[in-house]
Design an enzyme around this catalytic site. Structure first.
Site, PDB file in Angstrom:
ATOM      1  N   ASN A   1      24.412  41.696  40.539  1.00 20.96           N
ATOM      2  CA  ASN A   1      23.906  42.982  40.044  1.00 20.96           C
ATOM      3  C   ASN A   1      23.148  42.884  38.728  1.00 20.96           C
ATOM      4  O   ASN A   1      22.269  43.708  38.472  1.00 20.96           O
ATOM      5  CB  ASN A   1      25.032  44.020  39.976  1.00 20.96           C
ATOM      6  CG  ASN A   1      26.168  43.602  39.097  1.00 20.96           C
ATOM      7  OD1 ASN A   1      26.357  42.417  38.837  1.00 20.96           O
ATOM      8  ND2 ASN A   1      26.940  44.549  38.627  1.00 20.96           N
TER       9      ASN A   1
ATOM     10  N   GLU B   1      35.946  39.102  34.352  1.00 19.99           N
ATOM     11  CA  GLU B   1      35.310  40.420  34.162  1.00 19.99           C
ATOM     12  C   GLU B   1      35.143  41.021  35.540  1.00 19.99           C
ATOM     13  O   GLU B   1      34.330  40.536  36.341  1.00 19.99           O
ATOM     14  CB  GLU B   1      33.936  40.254  33.494  1.00 19.99           C
ATOM     15  CG  GLU B   1      33.981  39.704  32.091  1.00 19.99           C
ATOM     16  CD  GLU B   1      34.583  40.661  31.088  1.00 19.99           C
ATOM     17  OE1 GLU B   1      34.689  41.863  31.386  1.00 19.99           O
ATOM     18  OE2 GLU B   1      34.985  40.190  30.014  1.00 19.99           O
TER      19      GLU B   1
ATOM     20  N   GLU C   1      33.414  39.693  26.729  1.00 16.67           N
ATOM     21  CA  GLU C   1      32.069  39.155  26.609  1.00 16.67           C
ATOM     22  C   GLU C   1      31.394  39.899  25.466  1.00 16.67           C
ATOM     23  O   GLU C   1      31.837  40.978  25.055  1.00 16.67           O
ATOM     24  CB  GLU C   1      31.271  39.393  27.899  1.00 16.67           C
ATOM     25  CG  GLU C   1      32.032  38.978  29.149  1.00 16.67           C
ATOM     26  CD  GLU C   1      31.365  37.909  29.968  1.00 16.67           C
ATOM     27  OE1 GLU C   1      30.743  36.997  29.404  1.00 16.67           O
ATOM     28  OE2 GLU C   1      31.485  37.977  31.199  1.00 16.67           O
TER      29      GLU C   1
ATOM     30  N   SER D   1      34.025  40.788  41.702  1.00 15.92           N
ATOM     31  CA  SER D   1      34.951  41.818  42.174  1.00 15.92           C
ATOM     32  C   SER D   1      36.396  41.473  41.802  1.00 15.92           C
ATOM     33  O   SER D   1      36.741  40.306  41.595  1.00 15.92           O
ATOM     34  CB  SER D   1      34.825  41.968  43.686  1.00 15.92           C
ATOM     35  OG  SER D   1      35.218  40.764  44.300  1.00 15.92           O
TER      36      SER D   1
ATOM     37  N   CYS E   1      29.331  47.407  37.030  1.00 14.09           N
ATOM     38  CA  CYS E   1      30.783  47.413  36.887  1.00 14.09           C
ATOM     39  C   CYS E   1      31.241  48.610  36.063  1.00 14.09           C
ATOM     40  O   CYS E   1      32.302  49.156  36.293  1.00 14.09           O
ATOM     41  CB  CYS E   1      31.241  46.116  36.248  1.00 14.09           C
ATOM     42  SG  CYS E   1      30.319  45.718  34.766  1.00 14.09           S
TER      43      CYS E   1
HETATM   44  P1  NAD Z   1      31.977  38.944  44.289  1.00 19.47           P
HETATM   45  O1  NAD Z   1      33.321  38.784  43.693  1.00 19.47           O
HETATM   46  O2  NAD Z   1      31.848  39.011  45.742  1.00 19.47           O
HETATM   47  O3  NAD Z   1      31.023  37.723  43.836  1.00 19.47           O
HETATM   48  C1  NAD Z   1      30.800  37.400  42.481  1.00 19.47           C
HETATM   49  C2  NAD Z   1      30.457  35.927  42.366  1.00 19.47           C
HETATM   50  O4  NAD Z   1      31.577  35.163  42.782  1.00 19.47           O
HETATM   51  C3  NAD Z   1      29.285  35.466  43.258  1.00 19.47           C
HETATM   52  O5  NAD Z   1      28.548  34.477  42.569  1.00 19.47           O
HETATM   53  C4  NAD Z   1      30.007  34.859  44.462  1.00 19.47           C
HETATM   54  O6  NAD Z   1      29.213  33.902  45.122  1.00 19.47           O
HETATM   55  C5  NAD Z   1      31.214  34.238  43.775  1.00 19.47           C
HETATM   56  N1  NAD Z   1      32.400  34.045  44.638  1.00 19.47           N
HETATM   57  C6  NAD Z   1      32.792  34.793  45.698  1.00 19.47           C
HETATM   58  N2  NAD Z   1      33.945  34.284  46.223  1.00 19.47           N
HETATM   59  C7  NAD Z   1      34.269  33.199  45.467  1.00 19.47           C
HETATM   60  C8  NAD Z   1      35.336  32.247  45.510  1.00 19.47           C
HETATM   61  N3  NAD Z   1      36.316  32.308  46.410  1.00 19.47           N
HETATM   62  N4  NAD Z   1      35.363  31.267  44.585  1.00 19.47           N
HETATM   63  C9  NAD Z   1      34.388  31.192  43.625  1.00 19.47           C
HETATM   64  N5  NAD Z   1      33.333  32.042  43.556  1.00 19.47           N
HETATM   65  C10 NAD Z   1      33.288  33.045  44.456  1.00 19.47           C
HETATM   66  O7  NAD Z   1      31.353  40.199  43.566  1.00 19.47           O
HETATM   67  P2  NAD Z   1      29.942  40.888  43.856  1.00 19.47           P
HETATM   68  O8  NAD Z   1      30.115  41.830  44.973  1.00 19.47           O
HETATM   69  O9  NAD Z   1      28.887  39.863  43.935  1.00 19.47           O
HETATM   70  O10 NAD Z   1      29.718  41.650  42.471  1.00 19.47           O
HETATM   71  C11 NAD Z   1      30.069  42.945  42.290  1.00 19.47           C
HETATM   72  C12 NAD Z   1      31.394  43.033  41.554  1.00 19.47           C
HETATM   73  O11 NAD Z   1      31.262  42.466  40.253  1.00 19.47           O
HETATM   74  C13 NAD Z   1      31.804  44.453  41.336  1.00 19.47           C
HETATM   75  O12 NAD Z   1      33.173  44.602  41.597  1.00 19.47           O
HETATM   76  C14 NAD Z   1      31.522  44.672  39.855  1.00 19.47           C
HETATM   77  O13 NAD Z   1      32.272  45.695  39.289  1.00 19.47           O
HETATM   78  C15 NAD Z   1      31.812  43.343  39.290  1.00 19.47           C
HETATM   79  N6  NAD Z   1      31.135  43.169  37.990  1.00 19.47           N
HETATM   80  C16 NAD Z   1      31.905  43.164  36.853  1.00 19.47           C
HETATM   81  C17 NAD Z   1      31.295  43.060  35.609  1.00 19.47           C
HETATM   82  C18 NAD Z   1      32.112  43.081  34.343  1.00 19.47           C
HETATM   83  O14 NAD Z   1      31.604  42.655  33.308  1.00 19.47           O
HETATM   84  N7  NAD Z   1      33.349  43.544  34.372  1.00 19.47           N
HETATM   85  C19 NAD Z   1      29.918  42.929  35.524  1.00 19.47           C
HETATM   86  C20 NAD Z   1      29.171  42.941  36.697  1.00 19.47           C
HETATM   87  C21 NAD Z   1      29.810  43.046  37.927  1.00 19.47           C
END
Ligand code: NAD
Length: 490
Positions: free
Chosen positions: A155, A253, A461, A232, A287
C-alpha cells in the site's frame, strides 16, 4: 532475462541488479488501467541466501569501517537523490499501485525528510558511563543489531521502504528488504540510488518475492538478526512464530480499525473534509485509515449529510492526473474482497448512504462508500476492510465515545474533533492507540513515533525510538584493581 532494461526489473543484491536464480518473472499490470506495466523478477531461496550473505559481508566489512559521520552524510545524499528523482519515482509508484499521484508526491516528500531525520539521528547514538564506584569502571556501547530483514506491504511501497531503511542504516545495520511481489519497482530503484550515492555494496539488498515462500525463508534465515515487518495482523502473528526459533528480534506494524471521533462542538468546516481525507486517502488502503467515524448523536444527521456530500464530490480516476484525489484499488481480487465486506454490511443491517458497487471498466476502481446505521459490534465495524468504506456510528457522550473507540482488537490511531482541548487530552489518555490526533488528521511525521497498541503490533517507526530497535546495548565493566571487587560478596 536481461536486467535493467526499461520495463524489466531484476533483484538488487550486493550492489547490482541480478537475475533471479530460478528465472521466475512476474508480469505486472497497472491496477487503474489493466495495461501491462513491467516484468519483475521474483527471488527464490538461493537469492535470499546470496542477499543475506552480501548483507553479512558488508556488516562485518565496509559498513563496519564506515564512520558514523559518513553514514549520516550518505543518508543525506540518499535524501537528495530521492528528491532529485522524485518525478520518475512518483509516476512509477502511482502506476504500480494505482494511487493518486498527488498522494504519492506527498509520501515521497515525507520519505526524503525521513532520511534527513535519521541522518541527523546518527549523532545521537551514544552509550553511557555511570559512577558504579569502587574500583569498577563501567561504560556501555551501542552496536548495530546486525542484518535486518525488512518486509513491506503493497500500500505504501516507497514510503514504507524509507521508513524501514533510514533507521536501520543510521544504526549501522545492513538490510535485506522484501517488497510485496506486486509492488517492487520503487524499492528497487531506491536501492540503486543508494549504490549511486556511495552506500557500500551489500548494505542494501532487495529481494521481491511471495510472502509464504521467499518471505518466510528470509525471516527464518539463520543469517538474519532482526525482522521488521509491516503488513496484516494475521501475517504478523506468523512472523512472530517464525522469529521464535531461533530467537530473533522482531517488530510488527500491523492493521488497524481507527476511529475518527466527532463531538457536537467540533468545527465541521475542518472536521468534515479531514474525516473524508482520513478514510479515502489511498482509497482506504491505509493501516491508519480512520474507517470508523463516531459522531455525537445530537449532530449525527448533520455530520453524516455533510460527510456524504463531500465524499460524493471526491475526484476519483486516473492516478496520473494531478487533480485526482482517489485512484484505484491495488487489484481486482482486492476490490472483490472490499465489495464482499459491503455486502456483509448490508446483510448485517447497515444502510449504504453512498457508493457500494464496483465501478465499470478495466480498472480496479471502487467508489467512496458510506455505511450508516452501523453498530460497533457488526463485523464491518470490527474488521479491517482496507478499502474506501467508512462505517458511521453514533455515540452519546465522552465515556461512550471512548468505549466504542476501544471496542476493537486494533489500536493504531485515533482522531478527536472537538472545540474543547481539555476533552481532547482526556480522550488521548483513555483511548488505547499508538497515536492520537486532536483536530489533526495527518498521521505520519519524521520524528513522531508511529506504531500500534494491541493487535496493531509493537515497536515504532519514524521516531528516535526506532533507532534503538536496530541497536544492541553492550555493557563493559573493568576492574581497575588487581583483585576484582564484588560489592555483593558475603
Ligand atoms: P500481508 O501481511 O499480506 O503482506 C505484507 C508483506 O508480508 C508482503 O510483502 C508479503 O509478501 C509478506 N508476507 C506475507 N506472508 C508472509 C510470510 N508468511 N512470511 C513472510 N512474509 C510474508 O499484508 P498486505 O495485505 O500486503 O498489507 C496490508 C496490511 O498491512 C493491512 O493490514 C495494513 O493495515 C497493514 N499495514 C500496516 C502499517 C503500519 O504501519 N501499521 C502500514 C501499512 C500497512
Amino acid at each position: 532475462m536481461a536486467v535493467a532494461t526499461q520495463r524489466e526489473y531484476g533483484l538488487f543484491i550486493n550492489g547490482a541488479l541480478a537475475d533471479p536464480s530460478g528465472g521466475e518473472i512476474r508480469e505486472l499490470t497497472e491496477p487503474a488501467t489493466g495495461e501491462p506495466l513491467a516484468r519483475a523478477a521474483l527471488a527464490g531461496e538461493a537469492d535470499v541466501d546470496r542477499a543475506v550473505e552480501a548483507a553479512r559481508g558488508a556488516l562485518e566489512g565496509a559498513w563496519a569501517k564506515t564512520p558514523a559521520t559518513e553514514r549520516s552524510r550518505l543518508l543525506h545524499a540518499l535524501a537528495d537523490a530521492l528528491h532529485a528523482n522524485r518525478k520518475k519515482l512518483a509516476e512509477l509508484e502511482a502506476r504500480n499501485v494505482g494511487k493518486a499521484i498527488s498522494s504519492v508526491k506527498a509520501e515521497l516528500a515525507q520519505g526524503v525528510e525521513n532520511f534527513r531525520f535519521f541522518a541527523s539521528a546518527v549523532g545521537t547514538i551514544a552509550g553511557r558511563s555511570n559512577a558504579i564506584g569502587g574500583s569498577l569502571h563501567f561504560y556501555s556501547l551501542k552496536e548495530p543489531v546486525g542484518v535486518a530483514a525488512q518486509i513491506v506491504p503493497w500500500n505504501y511501497p516507497l514510503m514504507m521502504t524509507t521508513w524501514k531503511l533510514a533507521p536501520a542504516l543510521a544504526a549501522g545495520c545492513t538490510v535485506v528488504l522484501k517488497p510485496d511481489p506486486a509492488t517492487p519497482l520503487t524499492a528497487l530503484r531506491l536501492a540503486e540510488l543508494a549504490g549511486e550515492v556511495g552506500v557500500p555494496e551489500g548494505v542494501v539488498n532487495v529481494v521481491p518475492g511471495d510472502g509464504p515462500t521467499t518471505g518466510a525463508y528470509l525471516v527464518r534465515h539463520p543469517g538474519v538478526d532482526k525482522v521488521s515487518f509491516t503488513g496484516s495482523t494475521q501475517t504478523g502473528g506468523e512472523i512472530m512464530r517464525l522469529c521464535s526459533e531461533p530467537i530473533k528480534r522482531v517488530t510488527l506494524e500491523l492493521g488497524g480499525k481507527s476511529p475518527n471521533i466527532v463531538f457536537a462542538d467540533a468545527d465541521f468546516a475542518d472536521a468534515i473534509p479531514s474525516a473524508v481525507w482520513s478514510i479515502y486517502y489511498s482509497a482506504g488502503q491505509s493501516c491508519e485509515a480512520r474507517s470508523r467515524v463516531l459522531v455525537e448523536r445530537s449532530v449525527y444527521d448533520e455530520f453524516v449529510g455533510g460527510f456524504t456530500e463531500a465524499a460524493r464530490r471526491l475526484k476519483v480516476g486516473d492516478p496520473l492526473d494531478a487533480e485526482t484525489q482517489m485512484g484505484s484499488l491495488i487489484s481486482h481480487a482486492h476490490r472483490d474482497k472490499v465489495h464482499r465486506f459491503v455486502e456483509l454490511g448490508r446483510e448485517e443491517g447497515a444502510d449504504v448512504a453512498l457508493g457500494g458497487e464496483p465501478a465499470d471498466g478495466a480498472g480496479a476502481f471502487y467508489p467512496p462508500t458510506v455505511l450508516t446505521g452501523v453498530d460497533s459490534r457488526m463485523l464491518v465495524a470490527q474488521e479491517e476492510i482496507f478499502g474506501p468504506v467508512v462505517t458511521v456510528i453514533p455515540f452519546d457522550d465522552e465515556k461512550d465515545a471512548a468505549r466504542i473507540a476501544n471496542d476493537v482488537k486494533y489500536g493504531l490511531y485515533a482522531t478527536v474533533w472537538t472545540g474543547d482541548p481539555a476533552r481532547g487530552h482526556r480522550l488521548a489518555r483513555r483511548i488505547t492507540a499508538g497515536t492520537i490526533g486532536i483536530n489533526m488528521p495527518y498521521t505520519a511525521f519524521p520524528g513522531i513515533p508511529f506504531g500500534g497498541y494491541k493487535q496493531s503490533g509493537f515497536g515504532r517507526e519514524l521516531g528516535i525510538e526506532t533507532l534503538d530497535l536496530y541497536l544492541e546495548t553492550k555493557s563493559v565493566v573493568h576492574s581497575t584493581s588487581p583483585k576484582p571487587f564484588n560489592p555483593f560478596s558475603l
